[in-house]
Design a protein around this motif. Sequence first.
Motif, PDB file in Angstrom:
ATOM      1  N   UNK A 155       5.504   4.238  14.704  1.00  0.00           N
ATOM      2  CA  UNK A 155       5.953   4.047  13.325  1.00  0.00           C
ATOM      3  C   UNK A 155       7.465   3.886  13.285  1.00  0.00           C
ATOM      4  N   UNK A 156       7.992   3.884  12.103  1.00  0.00           N
ATOM      5  CA  UNK A 156       9.436   3.770  11.896  1.00  0.00           C
ATOM      6  C   UNK A 156       9.743   2.759  10.808  1.00  0.00           C
ATOM      7  N   UNK A 157      11.031   2.600  10.554  1.00  0.00           N
ATOM      8  CA  UNK A 157      11.491   1.662   9.524  1.00  0.00           C
ATOM      9  C   UNK A 157      12.212   0.510  10.206  1.00  0.00           C
ATOM     10  N   UNK A 158      11.611  -0.658  10.175  1.00  0.00           N
ATOM     11  CA  UNK A 158      12.155  -1.827  10.855  1.00  0.00           C
ATOM     12  C   UNK A 158      12.571  -2.907   9.850  1.00  0.00           C
ATOM     13  N   UNK A 159      12.751  -2.515   8.594  1.00  0.00           N
ATOM     14  CA  UNK A 159      13.142  -3.476   7.574  1.00  0.00           C
ATOM     15  C   UNK A 159      14.624  -3.828   7.715  1.00  0.00           C
TER      16      UNK A 159
ATOM     17  N   UNK B  14       0.818  -1.209   0.000  1.00  0.00           N
ATOM     18  CA  UNK B  14       0.000   0.000   0.000  1.00  0.00           C
ATOM     19  C   UNK B  14       0.853   1.261   0.000  1.00  0.00           C
ATOM     20  N   UNK B  15       1.885   1.303   0.822  1.00  0.00           N
ATOM     21  CA  UNK B  15       2.702   2.508   0.962  1.00  0.00           C
ATOM     22  C   UNK B  15       4.074   2.393   0.303  1.00  0.00           C
ATOM     23  N   UNK B  16       4.397   1.223  -0.286  1.00  0.00           N
ATOM     24  CA  UNK B  16       5.661   1.077  -1.002  1.00  0.00           C
ATOM     25  C   UNK B  16       6.743   0.330  -0.257  1.00  0.00           C
ATOM     26  N   UNK B  17       6.586   0.120   1.033  1.00  0.00           N
ATOM     27  CA  UNK B  17       7.612  -0.557   1.827  1.00  0.00           C
ATOM     28  C   UNK B  17       7.781  -2.014   1.407  1.00  0.00           C
TER      29      UNK B  17
ATOM     30  N   UNK C 224       9.215 -10.156   7.696  1.00  0.00           N
ATOM     31  CA  UNK C 224      10.221  -9.105   7.828  1.00  0.00           C
ATOM     32  C   UNK C 224       9.580  -7.881   8.460  1.00  0.00           C
ATOM     33  N   UNK C 225      10.393  -7.084   9.109  1.00  0.00           N
ATOM     34  CA  UNK C 225       9.907  -5.851   9.706  1.00  0.00           C
ATOM     35  C   UNK C 225       9.338  -4.923   8.647  1.00  0.00           C
ATOM     36  N   UNK C 226       8.435  -4.090   9.075  1.00  0.00           N
ATOM     37  CA  UNK C 226       7.786  -3.171   8.152  1.00  0.00           C
ATOM     38  C   UNK C 226       8.291  -1.747   8.297  1.00  0.00           C
ATOM     39  N   UNK C 227       7.645  -0.865   7.592  1.00  0.00           N
ATOM     40  CA  UNK C 227       7.996   0.551   7.625  1.00  0.00           C
ATOM     41  C   UNK C 227       6.715   1.364   7.508  1.00  0.00           C
ATOM     42  N   UNK C 228       6.556   2.284   8.422  1.00  0.00           N
ATOM     43  CA  UNK C 228       5.435   3.206   8.365  1.00  0.00           C
ATOM     44  C   UNK C 228       5.949   4.543   8.870  1.00  0.00           C
ATOM     45  N   UNK C 229       5.976   5.532   7.977  1.00  0.00           N
ATOM     46  CA  UNK C 229       6.510   6.834   8.371  1.00  0.00           C
ATOM     47  C   UNK C 229       5.543   7.950   8.009  1.00  0.00           C
ATOM     48  N   UNK C 230       5.990   9.169   8.152  1.00  0.00           N
ATOM     49  CA  UNK C 230       5.113  10.328   7.982  1.00  0.00           C
ATOM     50  C   UNK C 230       4.538  10.453   6.570  1.00  0.00           C
ATOM     51  N   UNK C 231       5.090   9.731   5.592  1.00  0.00           N
ATOM     52  CA  UNK C 231       4.549   9.778   4.231  1.00  0.00           C
ATOM     53  C   UNK C 231       3.272   8.945   4.091  1.00  0.00           C
TER      54      UNK C 231
END
Length: 169
Positions: free
Chosen positions: A142-146, A12-15, A120-127
Motif C-alpha cells: 500500500x501507500x500513497x503514490x499520487x 471507493x476509498x476517497x483517493x 495517475x498513481x493511487x493510494x491505499x492505506x490503513x484506512x
Amino acid sequence: MSLTVLVAHGSTYGSTAELARTVGDTLREAGLAVDVRSADAIRDLTPYGAVVLGGALYAGRWQHGARRFARRHRRALVRRPVWLFSSGPLDASATERDVPAPPSVRRLTLRLGARGHATFGGCLDERARGRVAQMIVKSGKGGDFRDFAAVSAWADGIARELRPLLSQG
C-alpha cells in the motif's frame, strides 16, 4: 453550449475523489466553471459542456460507479469534449512513465471519443476497508503514490483546450 465542466469520479476509498478535486481546482484557477461530483450522484448532463471522468482501478477495471456513469450517459458524453483518468497503480510507475490504460478503459476512450486519458498513481492505506484492501496494505504494497503536480499539469492541458469555448460563449 454550457461552459460548466463536470469532473465526475468513481472512488471507493476517497483517493480518486481527491484527484478529481485537484482537477477541478486547476480548471477553476484557469477561469472555468466547474462542478466536482461523485459519478453516482449525476443524473443529467444537460448543465455541462465538457466532462472529465475519473475511475479508481481495481484489478484492471474501473470502479463500478465510473463504469456505470459512462454506460448510462454514453449518448450525452459523445456530444461533449470528454477526458478520462484512472488512478490505481500502487507504485511509482505512473510518475516515472506513461502507464497505458487497461483494455476496458481503452475501449471506453474510443467509444466516447475521449480527447485524452491519463493514469495517475493511487493510494491505499490503513484506512481502507475490506479484506483484500487490508491484505494489500499489510503486505507492504500500500501507500500513497499520487502526484498532485502531475494531475494539475494534465488539467492545465484540458483548460487550454477548453479556453476557445469561453471566447465563443
